[in-house]
Design an enzyme around this catalytic site. Structure first.
Site, PDB file in Angstrom:
ATOM      1  N   ASP A  10       0.974  -1.063   0.108  1.00  0.00           N
ATOM      2  CA  ASP A  10      -0.128  -0.063  -0.049  1.00  0.00           C
ATOM      3  C   ASP A  10       0.758   1.252  -0.088  1.00  0.00           C
ATOM      4  O   ASP A  10       1.801   1.408   0.824  1.00  0.00           O
ATOM      5  CB  ASP A  10      -0.862   0.073   1.383  1.00  0.00           C
ATOM      6  CG  ASP A  10      -2.098   0.869   1.169  1.00  0.00           C
ATOM      7  OD1 ASP A  10      -2.189   1.466   0.239  1.00  0.00           O
ATOM      8  OD2 ASP A  10      -3.040   0.613   1.816  1.00  0.00           O
ATOM      9  N   ASP A  11       0.725   2.260  -0.936  1.00  0.00           N
ATOM     10  CA  ASP A  11       1.336   3.507  -1.101  1.00  0.00           C
ATOM     11  C   ASP A  11       2.537   3.224  -1.150  1.00  0.00           C
ATOM     12  O   ASP A  11       3.505   4.069  -0.458  1.00  0.00           O
ATOM     13  CB  ASP A  11       0.951   4.354   0.236  1.00  0.00           C
ATOM     14  CG  ASP A  11      -0.401   4.875   0.214  1.00  0.00           C
ATOM     15  OD1 ASP A  11      -1.178   4.536  -0.747  1.00  0.00           O
ATOM     16  OD2 ASP A  11      -0.846   5.739   1.231  1.00  0.00           O
ATOM     17  N   CYS A  39      -6.648   3.834  -3.559  1.00  0.00           N
ATOM     18  CA  CYS A  39      -6.811   2.511  -3.009  1.00  0.00           C
ATOM     19  C   CYS A  39      -8.032   1.788  -3.816  1.00  0.00           C
ATOM     20  O   CYS A  39      -7.767   0.817  -4.508  1.00  0.00           O
ATOM     21  CB  CYS A  39      -6.999   2.504  -1.498  1.00  0.00           C
ATOM     22  SG  CYS A  39      -5.986   3.459  -0.639  1.00  0.00           S
ATOM     23  N   LYS A  54      -5.776  -5.569   3.875  1.00  0.00           N
ATOM     24  CA  LYS A  54      -6.766  -4.568   3.775  1.00  0.00           C
ATOM     25  C   LYS A  54      -7.773  -4.990   2.331  1.00  0.00           C
ATOM     26  O   LYS A  54      -7.351  -5.594   1.506  1.00  0.00           O
ATOM     27  CB  LYS A  54      -6.153  -3.155   3.193  1.00  0.00           C
ATOM     28  CG  LYS A  54      -6.842  -2.270   2.548  1.00  0.00           C
ATOM     29  CD  LYS A  54      -5.939  -1.107   2.082  1.00  0.00           C
ATOM     30  CE  LYS A  54      -6.388   0.286   1.704  1.00  0.00           C
ATOM     31  NZ  LYS A  54      -5.522   1.098   1.245  1.00  0.00           N
ATOM     32  N   HIS A  94     -11.114  -2.921   1.326  1.00  0.00           N
ATOM     33  CA  HIS A  94     -11.376  -1.777   0.821  1.00  0.00           C
ATOM     34  C   HIS A  94     -12.184  -1.607  -0.281  1.00  0.00           C
ATOM     35  O   HIS A  94     -12.271  -0.685  -1.290  1.00  0.00           O
ATOM     36  CB  HIS A  94     -10.046  -0.519   0.353  1.00  0.00           C
ATOM     37  CG  HIS A  94     -10.267   0.806   0.782  1.00  0.00           C
ATOM     38  ND1 HIS A  94      -9.600   1.587   1.035  1.00  0.00           N
ATOM     39  CD2 HIS A  94     -11.687   1.437   1.119  1.00  0.00           C
ATOM     40  CE1 HIS A  94      -9.978   2.820   1.163  1.00  0.00           C
ATOM     41  NE2 HIS A  94     -11.403   2.824   1.247  1.00  0.00           N
ATOM     42  N   SER A 122      -8.774   1.194   4.955  1.00  0.00           N
ATOM     43  CA  SER A 122      -7.201   1.777   5.203  1.00  0.00           C
ATOM     44  C   SER A 122      -6.985   1.749   6.528  1.00  0.00           C
ATOM     45  O   SER A 122      -7.782   1.849   7.431  1.00  0.00           O
ATOM     46  CB  SER A 122      -6.888   2.996   4.453  1.00  0.00           C
ATOM     47  OG  SER A 122      -7.055   3.109   3.077  1.00  0.00           O
ATOM     48  N   ASP A 180      -0.500  -0.842  -4.965  1.00  0.00           N
ATOM     49  CA  ASP A 180      -1.686  -0.328  -5.302  1.00  0.00           C
ATOM     50  C   ASP A 180      -1.558   1.168  -5.799  1.00  0.00           C
ATOM     51  O   ASP A 180      -2.419   1.406  -6.705  1.00  0.00           O
ATOM     52  CB  ASP A 180      -2.760  -0.430  -4.181  1.00  0.00           C
ATOM     53  CG  ASP A 180      -2.445   0.604  -2.984  1.00  0.00           C
ATOM     54  OD1 ASP A 180      -1.329   1.123  -2.765  1.00  0.00           O
ATOM     55  OD2 ASP A 180      -3.547   1.027  -2.498  1.00  0.00           O
ATOM     56  N   ASN A 181      -0.500   1.882  -5.400  1.00  0.00           N
ATOM     57  CA  ASN A 181      -0.482   3.208  -5.940  1.00  0.00           C
ATOM     58  C   ASN A 181       0.877   3.538  -5.567  1.00  0.00           C
ATOM     59  O   ASN A 181       1.478   2.860  -4.655  1.00  0.00           O
ATOM     60  CB  ASN A 181      -1.839   4.000  -5.715  1.00  0.00           C
ATOM     61  CG  ASN A 181      -1.935   4.233  -4.207  1.00  0.00           C
ATOM     62  OD1 ASN A 181      -3.102   3.836  -4.003  1.00  0.00           O
ATOM     63  ND2 ASN A 181      -1.095   4.680  -3.486  1.00  0.00           N
ATOM     64  N   LYS A 192       5.741  23.991 -10.449  1.00  0.00           N
ATOM     65  CA  LYS A 192       4.777  24.964 -10.430  1.00  0.00           C
ATOM     66  C   LYS A 192       3.759  24.721  -8.939  1.00  0.00           C
ATOM     67  O   LYS A 192       2.779  25.272  -8.919  1.00  0.00           O
ATOM     68  CB  LYS A 192       3.498  24.735 -11.504  1.00  0.00           C
ATOM     69  CG  LYS A 192       4.205  25.058 -13.016  1.00  0.00           C
ATOM     70  CD  LYS A 192       3.676  24.545 -14.000  1.00  0.00           C
ATOM     71  CE  LYS A 192       4.263  24.966 -15.402  1.00  0.00           C
ATOM     72  NZ  LYS A 192       5.690  24.321 -15.620  1.00  0.00           N
TER      73      LYS A 192
END
Length: 575
Positions: free
Chosen positions: A73-74, A115, A168, A170, A193, A335-336, A360
């Site tokens: 996760d993350d 997620c 997890k 979700h 989460s 997952d990301n 920016k």
């Protein structure tokens, strides 16, 4: 209906709650009686009952392979040591070894940058615009992954596999949306989460959250909402099949509980002589981080958590090798990308820094469609089948797990729907480099409408129709900006996505035309797809998992063990 922990009786008893609707509950549920199973579920059951399972002729009487999917996760692309050897870190020795003995995928992407959409796409092989899951479900979510969707677990279960998910979920925690009703024989973990509920000893987070309180509910009302990211009304639950077994759970002991449950499944599979699918959806590296080591500070917290995740992977690999070496595929991915605004508690994107955006203002990792948001570390291991110490730059996605695993298991997917994942078994087993010609990255909460496909990968080129909207560690948020014509970057020329191609060049015009045409084709394909699902994102406080509503934060004072379902061991659906 929840199964509540009743301390005086020292056992779990079913206890009805007053809810917004009275309907016939499902037998394996742990939810308030709020959700009536509807016709899509019946359609799915009918579909599965008519599923044609075929055996690959070349395999003859060979055993079906086992599959272990580890979903971090993350996690950042740069968190894997072998992805950045110049850093000389040693946080992932087990994953490094798995890469040396297997295949490392360097251009592999999560299907979304947050997620629920990512997990839904992994289990269905379809973009969120098809499967209906375009953003996250919450603690109070009534529903989840639409019942008309068919999951990888359902198909393998129908093919004779034992299926389990640890960690997890979700994708909906009420009734028909819970894991046991989406194809998993066994479930042990957190419904969402690990930051979506309070605990008695909070982990590391930024900003930090307060512990749960044990006093009267009015005290909770006074102390909750320390900041927008803290949940303190309901304790974080640990669920096993249909029962809440601990609320709030102990974050610091969670990894060991997950490890024990996963190993028991692997070991018992040999005794059953049954192939299995084991999805281990770890809480690592999502905040709050809670590594089971002495007090730490700064970057050491993240490094310790990463080593703990790596240790879990090593334990799974050792058990799989011991019990069924050569017949078990392990697929590690994420997952990301990392949650950048968590600063020292977030991972590394490696060279994929999204400099055009960061120059920016704003973030370029989780929730965005910059490379740091969706390019994730991925290693696949299968001794004797996947050549050792190999690397592939084929353009692949988490959606490809669905068709690839089904192909390797000899199971045909339902023919009544359209898929977006591709069968990558040629990449895994034969060194082919044929990945996606085009890959779309959906808006995942930073900018634009949830789920819209406004970033497109085409070979080495990547086009953005929208940018901005995500917070950086500094707290700055890039301004949401539409691009027509799109920004186009050459990732071979610069991985940092800093300088887009000039609009007037022949290279830009050719790529822009190809991308626009392919994007229109896909959007039309989705618009005319009769199997498109729509998720129900409605909320109700009674939908929150709650062990005992009479107690502050729904607290269970003891971990109950009932006659039919006990914690981890001896469960009715357990390993």
């Amino acid at each position: 209906m929840y199964k509540h922990c009743q301390c005086g009786a020292h056992r779990c008893q079913e206890k009805k709650e007053k809810t917004v609707a009275e309907v016939q509950p499902l037998s394996a549920s742990f939810y308030p009686k709020m959700v009536r199973p509807v016709s899509p579920l019946l359609q799915t059951v009918t579909l599965l009952s008519g599923l044609v399972i075929f055996t690959v002729s070349q395999r003859g009487a060979e055993k079906k392979p086992n599959f272990i999917i580890v979903l971090a996760d993350d996690i950042g692309w740069g968190d894997l040591d072998v992805n950045q050897p110049e850093k000389h870190t040693n946080n992932t020795p087990n994953l490094n070894q798995m890469a040396q003995q297997g295949l490392r995928l360097t251009d592999y992407h999560s299907p979304a940058s947050t997620c629920s959409p990512s997990r839904a796409a992994i289990l269905t092989g379809r973009y969120g615009l098809r499967n209906g899951v375009t953003h996250n479900f919450g603690v109070n979510s009534v529903a989840g992954l639409p019942l008309s969707e068919v999951t990888l677990a359902q198909l393998l279960q129908q093919a004779g596999y034992y299926t389990a998910v640890i960690g997890k979920w979700h994708l909906g925690h009420n009734g028909p949306y819970s894991p046991n009703n989406r194809g998993f024989d066994y479930y042990f973990g957190i419904p969402y989460s690990n930051d979506m509920g309070c605990t008695d000893t909070p982990g590391y987070d930024l900003p930090p959250c307060l512990a749960c309180v044990s006093s009267e509910p009015q005290v909770i009302r006074q102390r909750r909402s320390v900041h927008g990211g803290c949940y303190s009304k309901v304790g974080l639950p640990l669920v096993e099949n249909g029962s809440i077994v601990e609320q709030p759970l102990n974050l610091w002991a969670l990894t060991e509980k997950y490890r024990s449950a996963a190993l028991r499944i692997i070991q018992s599979a040999r005794a059953r002589a049954q192939p299995y699918l084991l999805l281990v959806a770890s809480a690592h590296m999502h905040v709050p981080l809670a590594p089971a080591v002495a007090e730490l500070s700064g970057d050491a917290v993240y490094a310790a958590s990463l080593r703990e995740l790596d240790g879990l992977v090593g334990a799974l690999k050792a058990a799989a090798d011991e019990t069924d070496r050569g017949n078990t595929l392990i697929w590690f991915t994420g997952d990301n990308g990392p949650w950048e605004e968590k600063c020292q508690f977030a991972g590394s994107v490696g060279p994929f820094t999204g400099k055009w955006q960061t120059s920016k203002g704003g973030g370029s990792a989780k929730r965005t469609t910059w490379e740091g948001g969706h390019r994730v570390p991925t290693v696949v291991y299968w001794p004797g089948r996947i050549p050792a110490n190999t690397t592939s730059s084929a353009l692949l996605s988490g959606m490809d797990i669905f068709p690839t695993v089904l192909s390797l298991a000899g199971v045909a997917p339902p023919a009544d729907r359209r898929y977006d994942g591709i069968d990558a078994s040629g990449v895994l087993l034969r060194g082919e480099q044929s990945g996606h010609e085009f890959l779309f990255h959906p808006n995942s909460g930073a900018a634009g409408k949830f789920g819209d496909l406004q970033t497109v990968r085409a070979g080495k080129h990547k086009a953005f129709y929208i940018t901005g909207g995500a917070a950086a560690c500094s707290g700055s948020t890039g301004q949401e900006q539409l691009h027509d014509p799109p920004l186009i970057f050459d990732l071979d020329r610069e991985e940092a996505e800093e300088t887009p191609l000039q609009f007037a060049t022949a290279e830009y015009r050719a790529i822009a035309e190809r991308v626009a045409r392919k994007r229109e084709e896909l959007l039309w394909d989705i618009a005319t797809d009769g199997s498109v699902s729509t998720a129900d994102y409605s909320q109700d406080e009674l939908a929150a998992p709650c062990c005992d509503r009479r107690q502050a934060v729904c607290r269970c004072h003891t971990v109950c063990r009932g006659p039919e379902e006990t914690l981890i061991t001896g469960t009715r659906n357990g390993p």
